[in-house]
Design a protein around this motif. Sequence first.
Motif, PDB file in Angstrom:
ATOM      1  N   HIS A 151      -6.567  -4.273   8.369  1.00  3.68           N
ATOM      2  CA  HIS A 151      -5.333  -4.985   8.673  1.00  3.68           C
ATOM      3  C   HIS A 151      -4.473  -5.176   7.419  1.00  3.68           C
ATOM      4  N   SER A 178       2.094 -11.063   5.027  1.00  4.98           N
ATOM      5  CA  SER A 178       1.576 -12.220   5.747  1.00  4.98           C
ATOM      6  C   SER A 178       1.006 -11.743   7.068  1.00  4.98           C
ATOM      7  N   SER A 179       0.295 -12.631   7.756  1.00  5.92           N
ATOM      8  CA  SER A 179      -0.340 -12.220   9.010  1.00  5.92           C
ATOM      9  C   SER A 179       0.682 -11.873  10.092  1.00  5.92           C
ATOM     10  N   SER A 180       1.911 -12.320   9.902  1.00  6.02           N
ATOM     11  CA  SER A 180       2.945 -12.055  10.915  1.00  6.02           C
ATOM     12  C   SER A 180       3.920 -10.972  10.481  1.00  6.02           C
ATOM     13  N   SER A 181       3.557 -10.202   9.475  1.00  5.49           N
ATOM     14  CA  SER A 181       4.497  -9.246   8.909  1.00  5.49           C
ATOM     15  C   SER A 181       3.804  -7.966   8.474  1.00  5.49           C
ATOM     16  N   ARG A 182       4.209  -6.874   9.082  1.00  7.97           N
ATOM     17  CA  ARG A 182       3.691  -5.552   8.724  1.00  7.97           C
ATOM     18  C   ARG A 182       4.821  -4.544   8.898  1.00  7.97           C
ATOM     19  N   ILE A 229      -4.003 -10.859  16.409  1.00  5.15           N
ATOM     20  CA  ILE A 229      -3.342 -11.570  15.318  1.00  5.15           C
ATOM     21  C   ILE A 229      -1.859 -11.233  15.248  1.00  5.15           C
ATOM     22  N   TYR A 230      -1.521  -9.990  15.500  1.00  8.88           N
ATOM     23  CA  TYR A 230      -0.152  -9.528  15.277  1.00  8.88           C
ATOM     24  C   TYR A 230       0.275  -8.555  16.350  1.00  8.88           C
ATOM     25  N   TYR A 285      -3.774   0.353  -2.683  1.00  8.15           N
ATOM     26  CA  TYR A 285      -3.620  -0.928  -2.012  1.00  8.15           C
ATOM     27  C   TYR A 285      -3.423  -2.016  -3.072  1.00  8.15           C
ATOM     28  N   PHE A 288       6.497  -0.555   7.361  1.00  4.86           N
ATOM     29  CA  PHE A 288       6.415   0.659   6.568  1.00  4.86           C
ATOM     30  C   PHE A 288       7.811   1.023   6.055  1.00  4.86           C
ATOM     31  N   LEU A 293       6.837   5.307  11.001  1.00  2.00           N
ATOM     32  CA  LEU A 293       5.611   4.563  11.293  1.00  2.00           C
ATOM     33  C   LEU A 293       5.939   3.117  11.654  1.00  2.00           C
ATOM     34  N   TYR A 346      -2.609  -5.785  15.575  1.00  2.00           N
ATOM     35  CA  TYR A 346      -3.963  -5.777  15.043  1.00  2.00           C
ATOM     36  C   TYR A 346      -4.757  -6.962  15.568  1.00  2.00           C
ATOM     37  N   TYR A 402       1.899  -5.843   3.631  1.00  2.00           N
ATOM     38  CA  TYR A 402       1.082  -6.697   4.499  1.00  2.00           C
ATOM     39  C   TYR A 402       1.140  -8.116   3.948  1.00  2.00           C
ATOM     40  N   ALA A 430       0.831  -1.200   0.000  1.00  2.38           N
ATOM     41  CA  ALA A 430       0.000   0.000   0.000  1.00  2.38           C
ATOM     42  C   ALA A 430       0.869   1.253   0.000  1.00  2.38           C
ATOM     43  N   GLN A 487       3.919   0.496   2.462  1.00  7.15           N
ATOM     44  CA  GLN A 487       3.662  -0.411   3.590  1.00  7.15           C
ATOM     45  C   GLN A 487       3.294  -1.770   3.035  1.00  7.15           C
ATOM     46  N   TRP A 510       3.801  -0.479  12.777  1.00  8.29           N
ATOM     47  CA  TRP A 510       2.555  -1.183  13.035  1.00  8.29           C
ATOM     48  C   TRP A 510       2.714  -1.926  14.350  1.00  8.29           C
TER      49      TRP A 510
END
Lengths: 109, 116
Positions: B100, A94-98, B58-59, A50, A100, B45, B50, A92, A35, A90, B47
């Motif tokens: 998310h 996987s669910s374990s990775s975020r 979840i995270y 996105y 920026f 920034l 979430y 996203y 994104a 940014q 994260w």
Amino acid sequence: EIVLTQSPGTLSLSPGERATLSCRASQSVSNSFLAWYQQKPGQAPRLLIYHASNRVVGIPDRFSGSGSETDFTLTISRLEPEDFAVYYCQQYSSSSSRTFGQGTKVEFK
Amino acid sequence: QVQLVESGGGLVNPGGSLRLSCVASGLTFSDYYMSWIRQTPRKGLEWVSYIDPSGRPIYYADSVKGRFTISRDNAKNSLYLQMNSLGAEDTALYYCARGHHGLEFWGQGTTVSVSS
């Protein structure tokens, strides 16, 4: 952790010019789950793009996103005065990775 | 329209705790994942965490695992962040946001300052 590196750090341009912002990932971003945001001073980030290339409803079509795997680009075709701001990518993936990126500032030349 | 309003920030001593809240309106809160994001001038920034619509976290960012807990109360349209064992590195502007993946709606943030 996927590290996102944005370049350049600062882009000095004039209204009407084209802006090309880069976001490079340290590993492949699955499904192009990336994104782009715009942030102005004193405001929260605003989501522009996105899934790498899908524009959010209400975002002008001068904003476009492209790319896949590790290389992504945000292009502003013709800068308007209100587009001078900081832009972040940014992921996203996987669910374990975020994460920026560190941001690119688009400033008046 | 969607509104997210954070509260609960403030000045806290190192090692202390704070609980942030975010009240949502203009959306069916129980349908959405919700997130906490923080921002500092130095680190940009980050994260933080979430949670899914049912209330399952979840995270968590590695930097907050074991210290922060995200939760929600769908009956109150509210999102929370319990922050324990706070350190100077937690000083930031904390935003709540809807979603998310790409985060389309953000609050205006609440400031947390950790200092003696």
